[in-house]
Design an enzyme around this catalytic site. Structure first.
Site, PDB file in Angstrom:
ATOM      1  N   GLU A   1       0.932  -1.413   0.077  1.00  0.00           N
ATOM      2  CA  GLU A   1       0.121   0.093   0.006  1.00  0.00           C
ATOM      3  C   GLU A   1       0.939   1.226  -0.104  1.00  0.00           C
ATOM      4  OE1 GLU A   1      -3.218  -0.208  -1.089  1.00  0.00           O
ATOM      5  OE2 GLU A   1      -3.405  -1.683   0.701  1.00  0.00           O
TER       6      GLU A   1
ATOM      7  N   THR B   1       2.681   2.029  -2.154  1.00  0.00           N
ATOM      8  CA  THR B   1       4.255   1.737  -2.726  1.00  0.00           C
ATOM      9  C   THR B   1       4.040   1.935  -4.283  1.00  0.00           C
ATOM     10  OG1 THR B   1       3.817  -0.548  -2.843  1.00  0.00           O
ATOM     11  CG2 THR B   1       4.951   0.065  -0.932  1.00  0.00           C
ATOM     12  N   ASP B   2       2.909   2.287  -4.848  1.00  0.00           N
ATOM     13  CA  ASP B   2       3.129   1.982  -6.305  1.00  0.00           C
ATOM     14  C   ASP B   2       3.284   3.225  -6.826  1.00  0.00           C
ATOM     15  OD1 ASP B   2       0.792   3.372  -5.226  1.00  0.00           O
ATOM     16  OD2 ASP B   2      -0.603   2.880  -6.893  1.00  0.00           O
TER      17      ASP B   2
ATOM     18  N   GLY C   1     -12.405   2.583  -1.270  1.00  0.00           N
ATOM     19  CA  GLY C   1     -11.166   2.037  -1.673  1.00  0.00           C
ATOM     20  C   GLY C   1     -10.943   0.734  -2.372  1.00  0.00           C
ATOM     21  N   LEU C   2     -12.298   0.308  -3.195  1.00  0.00           N
ATOM     22  CA  LEU C   2     -11.912  -0.959  -3.903  1.00  0.00           C
ATOM     23  C   LEU C   2     -11.878  -0.673  -5.555  1.00  0.00           C
ATOM     24  CD1 LEU C   2     -14.535  -3.228  -2.022  1.00  0.00           C
ATOM     25  CD2 LEU C   2     -12.098  -3.009  -1.630  1.00  0.00           C
ATOM     26  N   SER C   3     -11.467   0.765  -5.768  1.00  0.00           N
ATOM     27  CA  SER C   3     -11.194   1.086  -6.924  1.00  0.00           C
ATOM     28  C   SER C   3     -12.155   1.152  -7.998  1.00  0.00           C
ATOM     29  CB  SER C   3     -10.170   0.365  -7.834  1.00  0.00           C
ATOM     30  OG  SER C   3      -8.648   0.391  -7.133  1.00  0.00           O
ATOM     31  N   SER C   4     -13.273   1.942  -7.587  1.00  0.00           N
ATOM     32  CA  SER C   4     -14.470   2.033  -8.453  1.00  0.00           C
ATOM     33  C   SER C   4     -13.972   3.154  -9.576  1.00  0.00           C
ATOM     34  CB  SER C   4     -15.638   2.772  -7.546  1.00  0.00           C
ATOM     35  OG  SER C   4     -15.220   4.009  -7.077  1.00  0.00           O
TER      36      SER C   4
ATOM     37  N   ASP D   1      -3.800   0.409  -9.249  1.00  0.00           N
ATOM     38  CA  ASP D   1      -5.390   0.178  -9.543  1.00  0.00           C
ATOM     39  C   ASP D   1      -5.824  -0.039 -10.838  1.00  0.00           C
ATOM     40  OD1 ASP D   1      -5.459   0.851  -6.994  1.00  0.00           O
ATOM     41  OD2 ASP D   1      -6.415   2.610  -6.739  1.00  0.00           O
TER      42      ASP D   1
ATOM     43  N   TYR E   1      -4.070  12.311   0.418  1.00  0.00           N
ATOM     44  CA  TYR E   1      -3.265  11.262  -0.594  1.00  0.00           C
ATOM     45  C   TYR E   1      -2.228  12.174  -1.239  1.00  0.00           C
ATOM     46  CZ  TYR E   1      -2.519   8.171  -4.584  1.00  0.00           C
ATOM     47  OH  TYR E   1      -1.952   7.086  -5.208  1.00  0.00           O
TER      48      TYR E   1
END
Length: 400
Positions: free
Chosen positions: A34, A36-37, A129-132, A177, A227
């Site tokens: 998390e 790290t991307d 937080g599930l990438s909608s 994502d 963020y």
């Protein structure tokens, strides 16, 4: 809702029922890796079996009309006027993708983007937080490129979707994502190095356990959160490290051994904590890859717990709601791993729970969470699914 019902909704929205094609892009869960991307590190996400469906049909007048079964906002734009408008709300995501598609096509092929009607239906909780957002982006990119008759490799759609979110919507996200949503495979997580896009599929065998996603039901928007602040802090930390190791390109290239030698150059304790999380989280992904290879679920669960503790104590992106879910889940026998997933500041946790303990898990976590926060959590029993695709007529259509 099934495909026939979605086509019926399309007919209600747009007044016709011919030439409709159905596309799908999943949500995603990230097990380890998390924040790290965007630091060029490793991540370990997986696509889910719920996501965003799009019913779409071409037009010839250069107009794109966007509708959703989930939102009231209706947006109509000419192909030549794809600009960000705050009042367009969710539709800015598909508009941004369309603008990127046109730019990618260039003058010769952009004429193929001559209008479409598109109706979205999603069962990803908004802001969870599930990438909608990535799900909407990828289903739009796939649908509109296919309607235009232009075949774009999925990896290019992934990159395009990230650009749309960065430059059009204004969220300085990494590529994880979009990559997970576009490139997912059933039953497998993806070990991805985000700066090089090197990746490998890792089977996730959880026989006897269930993946339980728990939604805090605390809403948050990434563009309005801290963020982007965290990203700037990491960039500052990297610049400090570069004063002693000039060739380092990203925090994802800094091993723990190197970090131990150079941590003294970061005088600001806050930036030091941010950098330490990224470096240790990167190490956890590498460890998780080895653990999955030998199918050691208990050790995998322990890494999930370490992840959450680091996000809480070093990166400070969890908050009272996520921490309460984490604390209460950790107390339930049969839960061998739990952590926040996504950017944080609200959203969801993901937990590994024994099959015969799932009902007890839901009951106890909900009771304690509501007592402490006043919020009622929502639970989802999830499976790992495939990435973005067109739902062809001959495919068996499930309800969504």
């Amino acid at each position: 809702m099934d495909a026939a019902e979605l086509k019926g909704k399309f007919a209600e929205a747009f007044g016709y029922d011919e030439g409709i094609r159905i596309f799908f892009a999943p949500g995603r869960v990230n097990f380890i890796g998390e924040h790290t991307d965007y630091n060029g590190g490793y991540v370990l996400p997986a696509a889910l079996t719920f996501g965003t469906w799009a019913a779409a049909s071409t037009r010839e007048d250069g107009i794109y009309r966007f509708r959703s079964t989930n939102f009231d906002t209706k947006v109509e734009s000419d192909v030549s006027e794809m600009i960000y408008k705050k009042e367009d709300d969710w539709a800015n995501y598909p508009k941004g993708v369309l603008r990127e598609l046109i730019q990618l096509a260039g003058p010769e092929n952009s004429k193929h983007y001559h209008g479409a009607d598109i109706l979205y239906h999603g069962n990803i909780p908004n802001g969870a937080g599930l990438s909608s957002s990535a799900s909407i982006e990828l289903v739009t990119g796939l649908a509109l490129s296919k309607l235009a008759g232009i075949d774009i490799p999925m990896i290019e759609l992934v990159k395009l979707a990230q650009r749309a979110e960065n430059h059009f919507v204004g969220v300085n996200c990494g590529i994880m994502d979009q990559f997970a949503v576009g490139m997912g495979k059933e039953g497998q997580a993806m070990a991805l190095k985000c700066d090089t896009l090197e990746y490998d599929y890792m089977p996730v065998k959880i026989d006897g356990y269930k993946l339980v996603i728990t939604n805090t039901n605390k809403q948050r928007g990434l563009a309005d959160s801290k963020y982007n602040v965290r990203r700037r802090e990491c960039e500052q930390g990297l610049e400090m490290i570069k004063t002693v190791i000039p060739h380092v390109k990203s925090l994802g290239d800094v091993s723990f051994e190197v970090w131990e030698k150079v941590r003294h150059v970061i005088k600001d304790p806050v930036i030091g904590r941010r950098v330490e999380h990224v470096i240790m989280e990167n190490e956890r992904v590498l460890a998780a890859m080895r653990v999955l290879e030998r199918n050691d679920l208990n050790e995998f669960g322990a890494l999930m717990i370490q992840k959450h503790e680091s996000l809480r104590d070093l990166y400070e992106v969890t908050g009272a709601e996520l921490d309460t879910l984490f604390d209460e889940a950790s107390k339930v026998e049969g839960c061998i791993g739990t952590c926040m997933t996504g950017a944080g500041f609200g959203g969801c946790t993901v937990s590994l729970v024994k099959d015969d303990e799932v009902d007890t898990f839901k009951e106890r976590v909900a009771e304690k969470y509501t007592a402490k926060t006043g919020l009622v959590p929502t639970f989802y029993i999830c499976e790992i699914g495939d990435g973005a695709t067109e739902k062809l007529k001959e495919e068996k259509q499930s309800r969504f």
